[in-house]
Design a protein around this motif. Structure first.
Motif, PDB file in Angstrom:
ATOM      1  N   ARG A  57      20.911  40.422  66.916  1.00  0.00           N
ATOM      2  CA  ARG A  57      20.110  39.449  66.162  1.00  0.00           C
ATOM      3  C   ARG A  57      19.900  39.906  64.717  1.00  0.00           C
ATOM      4  O   ARG A  57      18.828  39.778  64.139  1.00  0.00           O
ATOM      5  CB  ARG A  57      18.776  39.192  66.854  1.00  0.00           C
ATOM      6  N   PHE A  58      20.955  40.428  64.158  1.00  0.00           N
ATOM      7  CA  PHE A  58      20.947  40.959  62.794  1.00  0.00           C
ATOM      8  C   PHE A  58      21.868  40.086  61.962  1.00  0.00           C
ATOM      9  O   PHE A  58      23.076  40.048  62.191  1.00  0.00           O
ATOM     10  CB  PHE A  58      21.437  42.414  62.818  1.00  0.00           C
ATOM     11  N   LYS A  59      21.294  39.349  61.018  1.00  0.00           N
ATOM     12  CA  LYS A  59      22.069  38.419  60.203  1.00  0.00           C
ATOM     13  C   LYS A  59      21.840  38.715  58.727  1.00  0.00           C
ATOM     14  O   LYS A  59      21.056  38.035  58.056  1.00  0.00           O
ATOM     15  CB  LYS A  59      21.698  36.985  60.531  1.00  0.00           C
ATOM     16  N   PRO A  60      22.507  39.723  58.201  1.00  0.00           N
ATOM     17  CA  PRO A  60      22.308  40.067  56.790  1.00  0.00           C
ATOM     18  C   PRO A  60      23.037  39.088  55.875  1.00  0.00           C
ATOM     19  O   PRO A  60      23.941  38.370  56.297  1.00  0.00           O
ATOM     20  CB  PRO A  60      22.952  41.448  56.690  1.00  0.00           C
ATOM     21  N   THR A  61      22.632  39.094  54.625  1.00  0.00           N
ATOM     22  CA  THR A  61      23.402  38.419  53.594  1.00  0.00           C
ATOM     23  C   THR A  61      24.578  39.337  53.302  1.00  0.00           C
ATOM     24  O   THR A  61      24.408  40.552  53.161  1.00  0.00           O
ATOM     25  CB  THR A  61      22.561  38.226  52.319  1.00  0.00           C
ATOM     26  N   ILE A  62      25.767  38.764  53.219  1.00  0.00           N
ATOM     27  CA  ILE A  62      26.965  39.586  53.025  1.00  0.00           C
ATOM     28  C   ILE A  62      27.635  39.221  51.712  1.00  0.00           C
ATOM     29  O   ILE A  62      27.857  38.048  51.416  1.00  0.00           O
ATOM     30  CB  ILE A  62      27.941  39.409  54.205  1.00  0.00           C
ATOM     31  N   SER A  63      27.949  40.255  50.929  1.00  0.00           N
ATOM     32  CA  SER A  63      28.738  40.091  49.703  1.00  0.00           C
ATOM     33  C   SER A  63      30.081  40.768  49.914  1.00  0.00           C
ATOM     34  O   SER A  63      30.159  41.835  50.528  1.00  0.00           O
ATOM     35  CB  SER A  63      28.050  40.753  48.515  1.00  0.00           C
ATOM     36  N   ILE A  64      31.107  40.160  49.395  1.00  0.00           N
ATOM     37  CA  ILE A  64      32.449  40.721  49.480  1.00  0.00           C
ATOM     38  C   ILE A  64      33.215  40.235  48.253  1.00  0.00           C
ATOM     39  O   ILE A  64      32.966  39.133  47.765  1.00  0.00           O
ATOM     40  CB  ILE A  64      33.128  40.291  50.805  1.00  0.00           C
ATOM     41  N   LEU A  65      34.081  41.059  47.728  1.00  0.00           N
ATOM     42  CA  LEU A  65      34.891  40.645  46.582  1.00  0.00           C
ATOM     43  C   LEU A  65      36.097  39.880  47.120  1.00  0.00           C
ATOM     44  O   LEU A  65      36.960  40.451  47.765  1.00  0.00           O
ATOM     45  CB  LEU A  65      35.335  41.855  45.764  1.00  0.00           C
ATOM     46  N   SER A  66      36.107  38.612  46.882  1.00  0.00           N
ATOM     47  CA  SER A  66      37.148  37.728  47.413  1.00  0.00           C
ATOM     48  C   SER A  66      38.527  38.085  46.859  1.00  0.00           C
ATOM     49  O   SER A  66      38.655  38.448  45.688  1.00  0.00           O
ATOM     50  CB  SER A  66      36.816  36.289  47.022  1.00  0.00           C
ATOM     51  N   PRO A  67      39.562  37.950  47.683  1.00  0.00           N
ATOM     52  CA  PRO A  67      40.928  38.165  47.183  1.00  0.00           C
ATOM     53  C   PRO A  67      41.270  37.186  46.064  1.00  0.00           C
ATOM     54  O   PRO A  67      42.131  37.463  45.239  1.00  0.00           O
ATOM     55  CB  PRO A  67      41.809  37.912  48.403  1.00  0.00           C
ATOM     56  N   ALA A  68      40.583  36.049  46.009  1.00  0.00           N
ATOM     57  CA  ALA A  68      40.845  35.049  44.970  1.00  0.00           C
ATOM     58  C   ALA A  68      40.153  35.384  43.649  1.00  0.00           C
ATOM     59  O   ALA A  68      40.424  34.737  42.634  1.00  0.00           O
ATOM     60  CB  ALA A  68      40.387  33.676  45.452  1.00  0.00           C
ATOM     61  N   HIS A  69      39.278  36.381  43.639  1.00  0.00           N
ATOM     62  CA  HIS A  69      38.570  36.757  42.410  1.00  0.00           C
ATOM     63  C   HIS A  69      39.595  37.162  41.350  1.00  0.00           C
ATOM     64  O   HIS A  69      40.547  37.879  41.636  1.00  0.00           O
ATOM     65  CB  HIS A  69      37.608  37.908  42.699  1.00  0.00           C
ATOM     66  N   SER A  70      39.379  36.725  40.126  1.00  0.00           N
ATOM     67  CA  SER A  70      40.347  36.989  39.052  1.00  0.00           C
ATOM     68  C   SER A  70      40.589  38.481  38.830  1.00  0.00           C
ATOM     69  O   SER A  70      41.692  38.884  38.465  1.00  0.00           O
ATOM     70  CB  SER A  70      39.878  36.335  37.751  1.00  0.00           C
ATOM     71  N   ALA A  71      39.594  39.324  39.062  1.00  0.00           N
ATOM     72  CA  ALA A  71      39.769  40.767  38.866  1.00  0.00           C
ATOM     73  C   ALA A  71      40.777  41.349  39.842  1.00  0.00           C
ATOM     74  O   ALA A  71      41.430  42.343  39.542  1.00  0.00           O
ATOM     75  CB  ALA A  71      38.429  41.483  39.017  1.00  0.00           C
ATOM     76  N   ASN A  72      40.932  40.733  40.999  1.00  0.00           N
ATOM     77  CA  ASN A  72      41.916  41.216  41.971  1.00  0.00           C
ATOM     78  C   ASN A  72      43.343  40.955  41.522  1.00  0.00           C
ATOM     79  O   ASN A  72      44.261  41.659  41.933  1.00  0.00           O
ATOM     80  CB  ASN A  72      41.701  40.559  43.341  1.00  0.00           C
ATOM     81  N   GLN A  73      43.517  39.938  40.726  1.00  0.00           N
ATOM     82  CA  GLN A  73      44.859  39.568  40.277  1.00  0.00           C
ATOM     83  C   GLN A  73      45.271  40.315  39.009  1.00  0.00           C
ATOM     84  O   GLN A  73      46.449  40.381  38.693  1.00  0.00           O
ATOM     85  CB  GLN A  73      44.924  38.056  40.022  1.00  0.00           C
ATOM     86  N   ALA A  74      44.326  40.863  38.300  1.00  0.00           N
ATOM     87  CA  ALA A  74      44.599  41.503  37.014  1.00  0.00           C
ATOM     88  C   ALA A  74      45.050  42.947  37.195  1.00  0.00           C
ATOM     89  O   ALA A  74      44.741  43.595  38.190  1.00  0.00           O
ATOM     90  CB  ALA A  74      43.354  41.462  36.140  1.00  0.00           C
ATOM     91  N   ASP A  75      45.769  43.445  36.215  1.00  0.00           N
ATOM     92  CA  ASP A  75      46.151  44.853  36.194  1.00  0.00           C
ATOM     93  C   ASP A  75      45.059  45.696  35.540  1.00  0.00           C
ATOM     94  O   ASP A  75      45.165  46.911  35.492  1.00  0.00           O
ATOM     95  CB  ASP A  75      47.460  45.039  35.411  1.00  0.00           C
ATOM     96  N   ASP A  76      44.026  45.051  35.047  1.00  0.00           N
ATOM     97  CA  ASP A  76      42.943  45.731  34.354  1.00  0.00           C
ATOM     98  C   ASP A  76      42.012  46.390  35.379  1.00  0.00           C
ATOM     99  O   ASP A  76      41.208  45.724  36.029  1.00  0.00           O
ATOM    100  CB  ASP A  76      42.178  44.724  33.496  1.00  0.00           C
ATOM    101  N   GLU A  77      42.136  47.691  35.515  1.00  0.00           N
ATOM    102  CA  GLU A  77      41.355  48.433  36.498  1.00  0.00           C
ATOM    103  C   GLU A  77      39.853  48.406  36.166  1.00  0.00           C
ATOM    104  O   GLU A  77      39.019  48.397  37.064  1.00  0.00           O
ATOM    105  CB  GLU A  77      41.845  49.879  36.605  1.00  0.00           C
TER     106      GLU A  77
END
Length: 144
Positions: A36-56
């Motif tokens: 009965r544990f329902k936390p709010t969850i954050s995750i960096l989506s694969p669609a996030h622009s930072a995932n597509q960039a070469d900019d570390e």
């Protein structure tokens, strides 16, 4: 045996990029619901622009922004080689800069634990609802 529920305190978790497998994420949510544990969850989506960039730096900033207001970071075992680029940045952000607790979840008991997690995780737990929820509550409670 079930642990005492803390319904009055909401938890906000950041799940490592390795959880972006929808099936694994659904299994994790289902596992937590057993307690009965329902936390709010954050995750960096694969669609996030930072995932597509070469900019570390952009990727690191996006990760850090997601982690900033979370109570704890949850890492998934068995995915380090595949997602090392993200996991390294997540560990730097949550351990070195933001001082967030890290829970490493090992899906298989026979699964080897990479040294980086042995070194940086606050706790390592098996794929068990009670153990995971207890670790999150205990570690996030240190910061309250």
């Amino acid at each position: 045996m079930s642990i005492q529920k803390e319904s009055s305190r909401p938890f906000h978790l950041y799940l490592s990029y390795a959880w972006n497998d929808e099936r694994a994420l659904d299994e994790f949510r289902t596992l937590l619901q057993r307690e009965r544990f329902k936390p709010t969850i954050s995750i960096l989506s694969p669609a996030h622009s930072a995932n597509q960039a070469d900019d570390e730096r952009a990727l690191y900033h996006a990760i850090k922004t997601k982690i900033k207001f979370c109570d704890a970071v949850v890492m998934l075992g068995g995915e380090y080689v595949k997602y090392g680029r993200w996991i390294n940045k997540e560990l730097i952000a949550c351990r070195d800069e933001l001082r967030k607790p890290v829970v490493f979840v090992r899906r298989e008991k026979s699964e080897p634990i990479p040294f980086i997690f042995k070194q940086h995780a606050d706790t390592i737990v098996d794929w068990d609802a009670e153990a995971i929820v207890s670790a999150i509550r205990q570690l996030a409670g240190r910061r309250s």
